[in-house]
Scaffold this motif. Structure first.
Motif, PDB file in Angstrom:
ATOM      1  N   ARG A  26       0.840  -1.191  -0.014  1.00  0.00           N
ATOM      2  CA  ARG A  26       0.025   0.147  -0.080  1.00  0.00           C
ATOM      3  C   ARG A  26       0.992   0.911  -0.195  1.00  0.00           C
ATOM      4  NH1 ARG A  26      -2.908  -3.092   3.519  1.00  0.00           N
ATOM      5  NH2 ARG A  26      -2.407  -1.653   5.454  1.00  0.00           N
ATOM      6  N   ALA A  27       1.991   1.200   0.932  1.00  0.00           N
ATOM      7  CA  ALA A  27       2.817   1.786   0.466  1.00  0.00           C
ATOM      8  C   ALA A  27       4.072   2.562  -0.935  1.00  0.00           C
ATOM      9  CB  ALA A  27       3.621   2.113   1.934  1.00  0.00           C
ATOM     10  N   LYS A  28       3.998   1.698  -1.243  1.00  0.00           N
ATOM     11  CA  LYS A  28       5.135   1.631  -2.431  1.00  0.00           C
ATOM     12  C   LYS A  28       3.627   2.086  -3.456  1.00  0.00           C
ATOM     13  CE  LYS A  28       7.786  -1.001  -4.996  1.00  0.00           C
ATOM     14  NZ  LYS A  28       8.543  -2.377  -5.928  1.00  0.00           N
ATOM     15  N   ARG A  29       2.342   1.627  -3.544  1.00  0.00           N
ATOM     16  CA  ARG A  29       1.251   1.944  -4.240  1.00  0.00           C
ATOM     17  C   ARG A  29       0.678   3.693  -4.052  1.00  0.00           C
ATOM     18  NH1 ARG A  29      -0.515   1.413  -9.500  1.00  0.00           N
ATOM     19  NH2 ARG A  29      -2.546   2.601  -9.538  1.00  0.00           N
ATOM     20  N   GLY A  30       1.251   3.993  -2.785  1.00  0.00           N
ATOM     21  CA  GLY A  30       0.582   5.494  -2.038  1.00  0.00           C
ATOM     22  C   GLY A  30       1.993   6.403  -3.437  1.00  0.00           C
ATOM     23  N   TRP A  31       2.973   5.945  -2.598  1.00  0.00           N
ATOM     24  CA  TRP A  31       4.394   6.739  -3.273  1.00  0.00           C
ATOM     25  C   TRP A  31       4.106   6.931  -5.000  1.00  0.00           C
ATOM     26  CZ3 TRP A  31       6.464  10.312  -0.739  1.00  0.00           C
ATOM     27  CH2 TRP A  31       6.880  10.395  -0.260  1.00  0.00           C
ATOM     28  N   LYS A  32       3.253   5.994  -5.753  1.00  0.00           N
ATOM     29  CA  LYS A  32       3.663   5.680  -7.550  1.00  0.00           C
ATOM     30  C   LYS A  32       2.657   6.399  -7.412  1.00  0.00           C
ATOM     31  CE  LYS A  32       3.541   2.327 -11.552  1.00  0.00           C
ATOM     32  NZ  LYS A  32       2.398   1.341 -11.243  1.00  0.00           N
ATOM     33  N   ASP A  33       1.756   7.038  -6.803  1.00  0.00           N
ATOM     34  CA  ASP A  33      -0.083   7.044  -7.685  1.00  0.00           C
ATOM     35  C   ASP A  33       0.853   8.921  -6.818  1.00  0.00           C
ATOM     36  OD1 ASP A  33      -1.292   5.313  -7.817  1.00  0.00           O
ATOM     37  OD2 ASP A  33      -1.850   5.128  -6.214  1.00  0.00           O
ATOM     38  N   TYR A  34       1.616   8.745  -5.952  1.00  0.00           N
ATOM     39  CA  TYR A  34       1.867  10.629  -5.538  1.00  0.00           C
ATOM     40  C   TYR A  34       2.652  11.056  -6.648  1.00  0.00           C
ATOM     41  CZ  TYR A  34       4.231  14.327  -3.863  1.00  0.00           C
ATOM     42  OH  TYR A  34       5.086  15.551  -3.303  1.00  0.00           O
ATOM     43  N   ARG A  35       3.951  10.468  -6.976  1.00  0.00           N
ATOM     44  CA  ARG A  35       4.700  10.050  -8.011  1.00  0.00           C
ATOM     45  C   ARG A  35       4.284  11.082  -9.339  1.00  0.00           C
ATOM     46  NH1 ARG A  35       7.845   6.246  -5.778  1.00  0.00           N
ATOM     47  NH2 ARG A  35       9.368   7.493  -4.386  1.00  0.00           N
ATOM     48  N   THR A  36       2.868  10.398  -9.405  1.00  0.00           N
ATOM     49  CA  THR A  36       2.236   9.842 -10.828  1.00  0.00           C
ATOM     50  C   THR A  36       1.089  11.385 -11.078  1.00  0.00           C
ATOM     51  OG1 THR A  36       1.808   7.839 -11.170  1.00  0.00           O
ATOM     52  CG2 THR A  36       0.381   9.313 -11.904  1.00  0.00           C
ATOM     53  N   ALA A  37       0.876  11.763  -9.665  1.00  0.00           N
ATOM     54  CA  ALA A  37       0.205  13.102  -9.784  1.00  0.00           C
ATOM     55  C   ALA A  37       1.208  14.530  -9.884  1.00  0.00           C
ATOM     56  CB  ALA A  37      -0.364  12.850  -8.953  1.00  0.00           C
ATOM     57  N   ARG A  38       2.570  13.766  -8.851  1.00  0.00           N
ATOM     58  CA  ARG A  38       2.428  15.533  -9.047  1.00  0.00           C
ATOM     59  C   ARG A  38       3.576  15.448 -10.356  1.00  0.00           C
ATOM     60  NH1 ARG A  38       8.218  14.227  -5.817  1.00  0.00           N
ATOM     61  NH2 ARG A  38       8.522  13.373  -8.096  1.00  0.00           N
ATOM     62  N   ASN A  39       3.330  14.455 -11.237  1.00  0.00           N
ATOM     63  CA  ASN A  39       4.210  14.816 -12.463  1.00  0.00           C
ATOM     64  C   ASN A  39       3.041  15.272 -13.592  1.00  0.00           C
ATOM     65  OD1 ASN A  39       6.531  13.726 -11.696  1.00  0.00           O
ATOM     66  ND2 ASN A  39       6.290  11.690 -12.031  1.00  0.00           N
ATOM     67  N   THR A  40       1.580  14.973 -13.210  1.00  0.00           N
ATOM     68  CA  THR A  40       0.474  15.298 -14.231  1.00  0.00           C
ATOM     69  C   THR A  40       0.392  17.139 -13.522  1.00  0.00           C
ATOM     70  OG1 THR A  40      -1.164  14.028 -12.894  1.00  0.00           O
ATOM     71  CG2 THR A  40      -0.278  13.328 -14.560  1.00  0.00           C
ATOM     72  N   VAL A  41       0.320  17.776 -12.081  1.00  0.00           N
ATOM     73  CA  VAL A  41       0.177  18.830 -12.343  1.00  0.00           C
ATOM     74  C   VAL A  41       0.156  19.573 -13.038  1.00  0.00           C
ATOM     75  CG1 VAL A  41       0.621  20.175 -10.490  1.00  0.00           C
ATOM     76  CG2 VAL A  41       0.315  18.238  -9.431  1.00  0.00           C
ATOM     77  N   PRO A  42       1.801  19.720 -13.498  1.00  0.00           N
ATOM     78  CA  PRO A  42       2.516  21.305 -14.662  1.00  0.00           C
ATOM     79  C   PRO A  42       1.138  21.009 -15.325  1.00  0.00           C
ATOM     80  CG  PRO A  42       4.350  20.458 -13.750  1.00  0.00           C
ATOM     81  CD  PRO A  42       3.193  19.670 -13.354  1.00  0.00           C
ATOM     82  N   GLY A  43       1.461  20.117 -16.196  1.00  0.00           N
ATOM     83  CA  GLY A  43       0.515  19.687 -17.187  1.00  0.00           C
ATOM     84  C   GLY A  43      -1.437  20.605 -17.142  1.00  0.00           C
ATOM     85  N   ALA A  44      -2.008  20.099 -15.755  1.00  0.00           N
ATOM     86  CA  ALA A  44      -3.157  20.436 -15.736  1.00  0.00           C
ATOM     87  C   ALA A  44      -3.361  21.969 -15.173  1.00  0.00           C
ATOM     88  CB  ALA A  44      -3.230  19.552 -13.824  1.00  0.00           C
ATOM     89  N   ARG A  45      -2.166  22.480 -15.039  1.00  0.00           N
ATOM     90  CA  ARG A  45      -2.688  24.026 -14.347  1.00  0.00           C
ATOM     91  C   ARG A  45      -2.051  24.290 -15.663  1.00  0.00           C
ATOM     92  NH1 ARG A  45       2.401  24.313 -11.211  1.00  0.00           N
ATOM     93  NH2 ARG A  45       1.652  24.230  -9.085  1.00  0.00           N
ATOM     94  N   ARG A  46      -1.474  24.361 -16.622  1.00  0.00           N
ATOM     95  CA  ARG A  46      -1.364  24.691 -17.695  1.00  0.00           C
ATOM     96  C   ARG A  46      -2.269  24.765 -18.858  1.00  0.00           C
ATOM     97  NH1 ARG A  46       2.486  21.584 -20.117  1.00  0.00           N
ATOM     98  NH2 ARG A  46       3.668  21.866 -18.266  1.00  0.00           N
ATOM     99  N   THR A  47      -3.036  23.614 -19.222  1.00  0.00           N
ATOM    100  CA  THR A  47      -4.658  23.245 -19.257  1.00  0.00           C
ATOM    101  C   THR A  47      -5.831  24.390 -18.543  1.00  0.00           C
ATOM    102  OG1 THR A  47      -4.212  21.115 -20.046  1.00  0.00           O
ATOM    103  CG2 THR A  47      -6.798  21.589 -19.561  1.00  0.00           C
ATOM    104  N   ALA A  48      -5.601  24.380 -17.231  1.00  0.00           N
ATOM    105  CA  ALA A  48      -6.969  25.014 -16.433  1.00  0.00           C
ATOM    106  C   ALA A  48      -6.678  26.551 -16.472  1.00  0.00           C
ATOM    107  CB  ALA A  48      -6.541  25.402 -14.691  1.00  0.00           C
ATOM    108  N   TRP A  49      -4.922  27.205 -16.615  1.00  0.00           N
ATOM    109  CA  TRP A  49      -4.954  28.533 -16.496  1.00  0.00           C
ATOM    110  C   TRP A  49      -5.186  28.638 -19.063  1.00  0.00           C
ATOM    111  CZ3 TRP A  49      -4.600  32.372 -14.134  1.00  0.00           C
ATOM    112  CH2 TRP A  49      -4.153  32.120 -12.641  1.00  0.00           C
ATOM    113  N   LEU A  50      -5.417  28.443 -19.349  1.00  0.00           N
ATOM    114  CA  LEU A  50      -5.304  28.029 -20.824  1.00  0.00           C
ATOM    115  C   LEU A  50      -7.410  28.213 -21.101  1.00  0.00           C
ATOM    116  CD1 LEU A  50      -5.044  28.442 -23.417  1.00  0.00           C
ATOM    117  CD2 LEU A  50      -5.204  26.017 -24.074  1.00  0.00           C
ATOM    118  N   ALA A  51      -7.777  27.694 -19.858  1.00  0.00           N
ATOM    119  CA  ALA A  51      -9.599  27.814 -19.731  1.00  0.00           C
ATOM    120  C   ALA A  51      -9.541  28.696 -19.562  1.00  0.00           C
ATOM    121  CB  ALA A  51      -9.816  26.145 -18.854  1.00  0.00           C
ATOM    122  N   THR A  52      -8.533  29.116 -18.247  1.00  0.00           N
ATOM    123  CA  THR A  52      -9.616  30.672 -17.549  1.00  0.00           C
ATOM    124  C   THR A  52      -8.925  31.834 -18.045  1.00  0.00           C
ATOM    125  OG1 THR A  52      -8.862  29.513 -15.335  1.00  0.00           O
ATOM    126  CG2 THR A  52      -8.771  31.904 -15.725  1.00  0.00           C
TER     127      THR A  52
END
Length: 100
Positions: A26-52
């Protein structure tokens, strides 16, 4: 007797090992999910600013159109201004009062 103790310790070790292994997974999966989410944040932030930015642009265009329509309504159309203004006429003033 010694075999019973060894068997009991083996069962206890298996139960504890299973619990620890599941917690580790569970801990290993949590860290993997955290890294995946952390790496997708810049793209999501860019998309949010574009929509705004898109929404702000649309609101700005609509506001300019409304201001233009209000100014046009306040000034009036060109058809009203092309009608010639009435010219004053001079009327002769009567030399004697009327009605007497």
């Amino acid at each position: 007797m010694e075999q019973a103790v060894i068997a009991a310790l083996l069962v206890v070790g298996l139960v504890i090992g299973t619990g620890i292994g599941a917690a580790y997974a569970r801990a290993k999966r949590g860290w993997k999910d955290y890294r995946t989410a952390r790496n997708t944040v810049p793209g999501a932030r860019r998309t949010a600013w574009l929509a705004t930015r898109t929404v702000i642009t649309k609101v700005g265009v609509i506001a300019l159109l409304l201001v233009g329509a209000a100014a046009y309504a306040a000034v009036g159309s060109d058809d009203e201004r092309t009608v010639p203004a009435p010219t004053p006429t001079s009327t002769p003033t009567p030399s004697h009062p009327m009605g007497r």
